[in-house]
Design a protein around this motif. Structure first.
Motif, PDB file in Angstrom:
ATOM      1  N   GLY A  73       0.815  -1.218   0.000  1.00 10.62           N
ATOM      2  CA  GLY A  73       0.000   0.000   0.000  1.00 10.62           C
ATOM      3  C   GLY A  73       0.842   1.259   0.000  1.00 10.62           C
ATOM      4  N   LEU A  74       1.851   1.300   0.880  1.00  8.26           N
ATOM      5  CA  LEU A  74       2.736   2.469   0.926  1.00  8.26           C
ATOM      6  C   LEU A  74       3.554   2.590  -0.359  1.00  8.26           C
ATOM      7  CD1 LEU A  74       3.890   2.320   4.654  1.00  8.26           C
ATOM      8  CD2 LEU A  74       2.302   3.970   3.596  1.00  8.26           C
ATOM      9  N   SER A  75       3.912   1.455  -0.955  1.00 14.18           N
ATOM     10  CA  SER A  75       4.649   1.485  -2.221  1.00 14.18           C
ATOM     11  C   SER A  75       3.774   2.027  -3.348  1.00 14.18           C
ATOM     12  CB  SER A  75       5.161   0.085  -2.576  1.00 14.18           C
ATOM     13  OG  SER A  75       6.085  -0.360  -1.613  1.00 14.18           O
ATOM     14  N   PHE A  76       2.489   1.628  -3.376  1.00 13.15           N
ATOM     15  CA  PHE A  76       1.570   2.190  -4.367  1.00 13.15           C
ATOM     16  C   PHE A  76       1.483   3.711  -4.202  1.00 13.15           C
ATOM     17  CE2 PHE A  76      -0.928  -1.953  -4.997  1.00 13.15           C
ATOM     18  CZ  PHE A  76      -0.481  -2.120  -6.293  1.00 13.15           C
ATOM     19  N   ILE A  77       1.381   4.170  -2.978  1.00  8.22           N
ATOM     20  CA  ILE A  77       1.304   5.607  -2.710  1.00  8.22           C
ATOM     21  C   ILE A  77       2.584   6.300  -3.171  1.00  8.22           C
ATOM     22  CG2 ILE A  77       1.225   7.330  -0.848  1.00  8.22           C
ATOM     23  CD1 ILE A  77      -0.750   5.334   0.585  1.00  8.22           C
ATOM     24  N   ALA A  78       3.751   5.702  -2.889  1.00 12.81           N
ATOM     25  CA  ALA A  78       5.030   6.286  -3.312  1.00 12.81           C
ATOM     26  C   ALA A  78       5.113   6.372  -4.832  1.00 12.81           C
ATOM     27  CB  ALA A  78       6.194   5.464  -2.752  1.00 12.81           C
ATOM     28  N   VAL A  79       4.697   5.312  -5.531  1.00 14.09           N
ATOM     29  CA  VAL A  79       4.720   5.341  -7.002  1.00 14.09           C
ATOM     30  C   VAL A  79       3.755   6.409  -7.506  1.00 14.09           C
ATOM     31  CG1 VAL A  79       4.129   4.046  -9.109  1.00 14.09           C
ATOM     32  CG2 VAL A  79       5.493   2.959  -7.304  1.00 14.09           C
ATOM     33  N   GLY A  80       2.591   6.524  -6.869  1.00 17.68           N
ATOM     34  CA  GLY A  80       1.632   7.565  -7.260  1.00 17.68           C
ATOM     35  C   GLY A  80       2.232   8.955  -7.171  1.00 17.68           C
TER      36      GLY A  80
END
Length: 188
Positions: A73-80
């Motif tokens: 989840g945090l990785s998705f946010i970082a990529v976003g």
């Protein structure tokens, strides 16, 4: 089916204005024959995203279940958030061009995808969905959806698509996926 559709939409949106899309535009201006470029993009993407989706699935197996949704989840946010930073076209006349349209496209695309936003997204999608084949199919289709039109009508399309708005839309999609990935296990 969710893995397929999510992979298509996230990779296609993440690819807008990305360095590999700029590379597709560069190659299309250098070579008259477009089909070898399209095939080079396809085969480079298949190989790169196969390895990426597989890596994502394998990484997910080693991470404890209690931490996996937070990490992904945090990785998705970082990529976003990373998507909000536009890529620059840093391609130059390259010695790879002597290998022809297919060879140059295959090598340059494969190398450009290493560590790229769409590769990271494919790893995350593989980890999230645990499906190498659906993520591979979806991410490859998304990549082709974003790049093939650029090869055939690049400048015309790039003049009409608002890259900033597309990056903002992709960012929102990744942020939503990140929050849902984090919150879903808490609601169960």
């Amino acid at each position: 089916m969710e893995a397929l559709l999510t992979s298509i939409s996230t990779v296609a949106l993440a690819e807008m204005g990305d360095k590999t899309q700029l590379l597709a535009l560069f190659l299309a201006t250098r070579f008259a024959s477009k089909m070898p470029i399209v095939l080079g993009i396809l085969f480079a993407t298949l190989l790169n995203h196969l390895l990426s989706a597989w890596l994502g699935v394998e990484i997910a197996r080693w991470i404890p279940d209690s931490a996996i949704s937070w990490i992904i989840g945090l990785s998705f946010i970082a990529v976003g958030l990373w998507l909000l930073i536009p890529d620059k076209d840093d391609s130059e006349e390259n010695t790879m061009l002597k290998f022809g349209a297919f060879g140059a496209t295959f090598v340059l695309f494969f190398l450009a995808e290493i560590g790229d936003k769409t590769q990271i997204a494919t790893i995350l999608l593989g980890a999230h969905y645990g499906s190498v084949w659906m993520v591979l199919l979806g991410s490859t289709f998304g990549m082709m959806l974003a790049n093939v039109p650029v090869v055939f009508a690049g400048r015309w399309i790039m003049d009409r698509v608002n890259a900033d708005r597309t990056r903002q839309l992709a960012c929102c999609l990744f942020l939503i996926m990140g929050v849902v990935t984090i919150v879903s296990p808490l609601l169960q």
